[in-house]
Design a protein around this motif. Sequence first.
Motif, mmCIF file in Angstrom:
data_model
loop_
_atom_site.group_PDB
_atom_site.id
_atom_site.type_symbol
_atom_site.label_atom_id
_atom_site.label_comp_id
_atom_site.label_asym_id
_atom_site.label_seq_id
_atom_site.Cartn_x
_atom_site.Cartn_y
_atom_site.Cartn_z
ATOM 1 N N ARG A 199 1.013 3.729 6.406
ATOM 2 C CA ARG A 199 1.102 2.556 5.536
ATOM 3 C C ARG A 199 0.465 1.325 6.167
ATOM 4 N N ILE A 200 0.761 1.127 7.447
ATOM 5 C CA ILE A 200 0.286 -0.088 8.119
ATOM 6 C C ILE A 200 -1.232 -0.176 8.068
ATOM 7 N N SER A 201 -1.915 0.962 8.266
ATOM 8 C CA SER A 201 -3.379 0.887 8.289
ATOM 9 C C SER A 201 -3.928 0.513 6.908
ATOM 10 N N LEU A 202 -3.265 0.962 5.848
ATOM 11 C CA LEU A 202 -3.699 0.554 4.502
ATOM 12 C C LEU A 202 -3.439 -0.938 4.253
ATOM 13 N N LEU A 203 -2.282 -1.401 4.733
ATOM 14 C CA LEU A 203 -1.971 -2.824 4.575
ATOM 15 C C LEU A 203 -2.970 -3.667 5.361
ATOM 16 N N HIS A 246 -5.388 -6.500 4.003
ATOM 17 C CA HIS A 246 -5.286 -7.801 4.639
ATOM 18 C C HIS A 246 -6.662 -8.291 5.099
ATOM 19 N N ASN A 247 -7.471 -7.372 5.642
ATOM 20 C CA ASN A 247 -8.815 -7.738 6.094
ATOM 21 C C ASN A 247 -9.694 -8.216 4.950
ATOM 22 N N LEU A 248 -9.475 -7.640 3.770
ATOM 23 C CA LEU A 248 -10.260 -8.078 2.617
ATOM 24 C C LEU A 248 -10.012 -9.561 2.357
ATOM 25 N N ALA A 249 -8.741 -9.958 2.537
ATOM 26 C CA ALA A 249 -8.401 -11.356 2.304
ATOM 27 C C ALA A 249 -9.042 -12.246 3.370
ATOM 28 N N ARG A 286 -7.019 8.935 -0.495
ATOM 29 C CA ARG A 286 -7.216 8.634 -1.917
ATOM 30 C C ARG A 286 -7.011 7.163 -2.184
ATOM 31 N N GLN A 287 -5.974 6.594 -1.550
ATOM 32 C CA GLN A 287 -5.706 5.179 -1.790
ATOM 33 C C GLN A 287 -6.873 4.331 -1.270
ATOM 34 N N ARG A 329 -16.381 0.412 4.708
ATOM 35 C CA ARG A 329 -15.519 -0.761 4.667
ATOM 36 C C ARG A 329 -14.052 -0.384 4.506
ATOM 37 N N VAL A 330 -13.769 0.713 3.797
ATOM 38 C CA VAL A 330 -12.371 1.114 3.625
ATOM 39 C C VAL A 330 -11.938 2.145 4.664
#
Lengths: 336, 342
Positions: free
Chosen positions: A186-190, A194-197, A156-157, A134-135
Motif C-alpha cells: 500500500r505504501i508504495s502506491l500511496l 503523493h509524488n504526482l502531487a 493493476r492499480q 512513471r508509475v
Amino acid sequence: MSGPLIELDSVSRTYTTPAGTIKAVDDVSLSLGESETICIVGESGCGKTTTGRMLAGLLRPSSGRLLFEGADVWEKKGKDLARFRRAVQLVHQDPYASLNPTRTIAQTLAPPLAKHKKAHGRAARAAMISLLERVGLTPPADFLLKYPHQLSGGQRQRVSIARALTVDPRVIVADEAVSMVDVSIRISLLDLLHNLATEFHVTTVLITHDLAVARYFGRKGRVAVMYLGRVVELADTESLVSDPAHPYSTALIAAIPEADPTITRTKKRVPLKGAEVPSLLNLPPGCVFHPRCPLSEPGLCDVVVPILGNLPGGRSVACHVALRERQPAAELLGVR
Amino acid sequence: MPVLSVRDLSIDYRTRRGPVHAVRDVTFDLEQGETLAVIGESGSGKTTLAVGLIRLSPRSARVTKGEIRYDDGKRAFDVLSLDPERLRRFRWADCAMVFQAALSAFNPVITIWEQFLDTGRAHGMGDKHKVHDRTRELLDLVHLDPTRVLRAYPHELSGGMRQRVLIAMALLLDPRIIILDEPTTALDILTQRAIIDLLRELRGKLGFATIFISHDLSIAAELADRMLTMYAGRIVERATVDDLFYRPRHPYSVGLMRAVPRVSGALGSVASIPGSPPDLIRLPRGCSYYPRCPFHVDECLQQDPPLLKVDTPEHEAACIRWEAVAAALGSDAEAPVAEKLA
C-alpha cells in the motif's frame, strides 16, 4: 497560484429511494489549490464517495456548484467541458473490475492518448513506456502486451493510475485506491500518488475509511472528516490525528486499532452514548452526531445545526461546544 | 498441554501447471485459552492453513503430509484420520470457524432463529427448547436483543450485528477452539472496535483458544498472545506479540511491520516491501524471501533455512541473518520498527 483550482461550493446531493428521500451529502464546501493533497475520511454511508464523484464532475449536485478555475463546471459546454473532463481523473477502488480484461495494457492506454490527441503510432508507444515508468512498472516494455489477469492487484492499480495520467490531469480523485491491495505494498502506491502531487503539481484527493492511510498520504496536506453527509472537521493532517477537534473525530481516533500492541491496548476510549449510526432516512435534528455525543448539550445540539467554524490553528470544526470553548473536543473529553 | 498440535502439515493444490505448495511443513501448538494470530500477505498460505485445520479445503487441495492433533483433556485424536461423521461433529462442536460477516455466511431465506436451530439439530441438540434457551443466552452474551434478532432475516441486520450473530453461532456447542478468518474486515471503525472488545470479553469468560487469520496487523496487536508469520507457505517466524512487533527477527516480519502506518505516535520510516511473493509452483532455490530481502547474502541461496532459536527460547525465525536484523533494529526494545529504521 491565485485562487483555488477546484472547489465545491456548498453542494448537497439527495437521492430518492422507495423508503423516502435521503440526503447523502449535505452542504459541503471544499476548496483545493494546485498540487494540494487532501484526504476525505469517514465510515461507510458518510457521503465521502458521493462527494468525490461530485468533485470529479461525474455526479451533478442537487444544489450548490462545482467550480473549476473559478467557473461553474455544470454550465460548461463543448470544448470547455472536454477540457475539464481531461483535467480531472478518477482512480477506482477495485483494480480487478476497473480494467477491461480483454485488453492488453497497451490497448488500455493507447485509446485515451489517441482520443485526446496526445500521441499516435510510434509516439504513442514511447508515451506509454514513459507512463509505465512513471508509475513504477519496470521494465515497461514487458507490461505493454500483458492482460490484467497476468498482473497482481498492486500492478493493476498502477496501470489504473497510468491510464488516469494519459491525459495529463490536474486533479486526481482516488476512491479507496489502496484498500483492495495487499498491506505490504500500500505504501508504495500511496508514495506514487503523493509524488504526482509534489513533482507534477497534480491536486490529489484520496477518499479512504482508513485514518492511518490518510495520515501517511496526507502528511503534508489536509483531512476532511465526514459524518452522515456533512464535513464535521477540516484540518491539517497532523493536528487532526494528534489533537482532533470534533467529538466524532476524537471518538474515531480513540477507537482505531493500531499496529502497535502497547499503543492499541492502552488507548483512552471515548464513551459514546449509542453504538448505532442513525439512518440517513431519519436523521436526528440539530447536530447529526448529538444522539451519540458525550459533549451534547440539550436545547443546543439537538436543535441547532452546527456550521463549520474556525478554531485557532487553522482548523475548522462543526461543533457548538468546541467552538464556544475555543478548544478541541479531545481536550474537553480528556483524551489528550 | 496444547489443545491443538500441528506437525509438519503440508497442503498442495492441484493445478494444470503442477502442484501449488500452499502450506509447507507447518508446525505449531495452540495452548488452551490462548490467542494465536497468523499474519502474512495474500498468497502466504494463511487461509489454506486455517481451512485445512478443519479440513474444509476445496477439492483441489490435498494434505501431502503431517498431523493435526486435537486434545481437550478428555478426548484426543488426529483430525486428519477422522471418518466423515466424526469430522462433521468435530467441525462445530470442538472447533468452530467464524468467517467474514458477509451475507454469504448465512442462508438468506431462513431467519436467524432457524439458522441456530439447524446448527443445533445437525449436532444432535434434539430439544428445541434447549437450543432456544442457549441461543438467547448467547445473543445476550454478544450484546444483541434476542427477541428482535431471532425473528430477523440476515439481510435485515447490519454488518456489525451479523458478525455478532456469527460469533454467537460459533459458540453454540461450546467449542474449545475458534478460528476467525478476517473477523473485522469490511466493518466500520467503531463497529470493528466493538467486535474486538467483544472477542476479548468472550475469551475471558469462556476460555476458548483462538486462531485468527488477518492481513490486518492492528487486530493482531489488539488480541494476540503469540503470532506466526507465514511466507510462501511456511512459518518464517514464531514469537510473542511484543517480540514480533518490537523485536522481529525475520526480514519479512520486519517488512510487514514497517509497511503499516500508525495514527498515534511518530510516523517513522514507513515503507512497502519491494517485489512480490514467489510462484508457489516453482519455488526459488534457497530462502524463498531472498529476492525481496534487504539482508540477503550468497549463503541464503544454499538452503531454505529452518526455524532457528533467536533471543529467547519462545522466539524462532527462519533466517540465518537474524543477528544482522537485530543489529539493524538496535537495542531500543519498545519502539516500533518504523521508528527504529527512521
